[in-house]
Design a protein around this motif. Structure first.
Motif, PDB file in Angstrom:
ATOM      1  N   MET A   1       0.842  -1.182   0.000  1.00 33.50           N
ATOM      2  CA  MET A   1       0.000   0.000   0.000  1.00 33.50           C
ATOM      3  C   MET A   1       0.884   1.239   0.000  1.00 33.50           C
ATOM      4  O   MET A   1       1.616   1.468   0.946  1.00 33.50           O
ATOM      5  N   ALA A   2       0.773   1.991  -1.070  1.00 32.39           N
ATOM      6  CA  ALA A   2       1.597   3.188  -1.174  1.00 32.39           C
ATOM      7  C   ALA A   2       0.735   4.399  -1.487  1.00 32.39           C
ATOM      8  O   ALA A   2      -0.152   4.339  -2.335  1.00 32.39           O
ATOM      9  N   LEU A   3       1.025   5.454  -0.800  1.00 31.65           N
ATOM     10  CA  LEU A   3       0.334   6.714  -0.999  1.00 31.65           C
ATOM     11  C   LEU A   3       1.030   7.487  -2.112  1.00 31.65           C
ATOM     12  O   LEU A   3       2.253   7.439  -2.240  1.00 31.65           O
ATOM     13  N   VAL A   4       0.270   8.187  -2.912  1.00 35.32           N
ATOM     14  CA  VAL A   4       0.823   8.989  -3.995  1.00 35.32           C
ATOM     15  C   VAL A   4       1.863   9.962  -3.450  1.00 35.32           C
ATOM     16  O   VAL A   4       1.713  10.494  -2.355  1.00 35.32           O
ATOM     17  N   THR A   5       2.925  10.173  -4.206  1.00 36.83           N
ATOM     18  CA  THR A   5       3.983  11.107  -3.808  1.00 36.83           C
ATOM     19  C   THR A   5       3.903  12.375  -4.656  1.00 36.83           C
ATOM     20  O   THR A   5       3.292  12.384  -5.729  1.00 36.83           O
ATOM     21  N   SER A   6       4.561  13.402  -4.174  1.00 36.86           N
ATOM     22  CA  SER A   6       4.582  14.660  -4.927  1.00 36.86           C
ATOM     23  C   SER A   6       5.294  14.473  -6.263  1.00 36.86           C
ATOM     24  O   SER A   6       4.892  15.059  -7.270  1.00 36.86           O
ATOM     25  N   GLN A   7       6.316  13.634  -6.301  1.00 33.94           N
ATOM     26  CA  GLN A   7       7.032  13.381  -7.554  1.00 33.94           C
ATOM     27  C   GLN A   7       6.120  12.692  -8.563  1.00 33.94           C
ATOM     28  O   GLN A   7       6.104  13.050  -9.744  1.00 33.94           O
ATOM     29  N   GLU A   8       5.338  11.701  -8.111  1.00 34.80           N
ATOM     30  CA  GLU A   8       4.401  11.019  -9.013  1.00 34.80           C
ATOM     31  C   GLU A   8       3.394  11.997  -9.605  1.00 34.80           C
ATOM     32  O   GLU A   8       3.116  11.953 -10.807  1.00 34.80           O
ATOM     33  N   LEU A   9       2.838  12.849  -8.756  1.00 37.84           N
ATOM     34  CA  LEU A   9       1.837  13.794  -9.231  1.00 37.84           C
ATOM     35  C   LEU A   9       2.468  14.823 -10.168  1.00 37.84           C
ATOM     36  O   LEU A   9       1.896  15.142 -11.209  1.00 37.84           O
ATOM     37  N   ALA A  10       3.656  15.316  -9.840  1.00 42.59           N
ATOM     38  CA  ALA A  10       4.339  16.268 -10.714  1.00 42.59           C
ATOM     39  C   ALA A  10       4.623  15.638 -12.069  1.00 42.59           C
ATOM     40  O   ALA A  10       4.441  16.278 -13.112  1.00 42.59           O
ATOM     41  N   ASP A  11       5.024  14.377 -12.074  1.00 43.80           N
ATOM     42  CA  ASP A  11       5.268  13.673 -13.336  1.00 43.80           C
ATOM     43  C   ASP A  11       3.980  13.541 -14.139  1.00 43.80           C
ATOM     44  O   ASP A  11       3.969  13.749 -15.353  1.00 43.80           O
ATOM     45  N   GLU A  12       2.891  13.196 -13.470  1.00 44.34           N
ATOM     46  CA  GLU A  12       1.605  13.042 -14.140  1.00 44.34           C
ATOM     47  C   GLU A  12       1.129  14.366 -14.737  1.00 44.34           C
ATOM     48  O   GLU A  12       0.550  14.400 -15.817  1.00 44.34           O
TER      49      GLU A  12
END
Length: 99
Positions: free
Chosen positions: A1-12
């Motif tokens: 279980m992993a929570l979204v990270t700021s890096q993932e969202l910035a990439d998206e």
């Protein structure tokens, strides 16, 4: 279980990933999580919600944080998509914890 990270969202979102921008995105993710948790009206943690429906929780966080990124005041309120996801997640969580 992993929570979204700021890096993932910035990439998206295809936005710059310098430290200042990542701090902003991280703050918006925290705000989105707080709004989601307060709408559920239970004393519940991220891990509790992730255990119920990880993909929906993360998508809702991303969608709300994106809305906040482009409109910090949410001047038009929550989008219909956010409302649908929030309603579904709230129902799932309440179903598990009020059973």
């Amino acid at each position: 279980m992993a929570l979204v990270t700021s890096q993932e969202l910035a990439d998206e979102l295809n936005i710059d990933t310098d430290d200042a921008e990542l701090k902003t995105v991280d703050s918006l993710i925290d705000s989105a999580k707080a709004m989601i948790q307060s709408s559920i009206k239970l004393k519940i943690t991220d891990a509790d919600i992730l255990a119920v429906n990880e993909p929906l929780y993360n998508r809702l966080i991303k969608t709300m944080a994106t809305s906040l990124y482009y409109d910090r005041e949410l001047s038009t309120g929550y989008s219909k998509g956010v409302m649908i996801m929030l309603t579904n997640l709230r129902a799932e969580v309440l179903g598990v914890y009020n059973a």
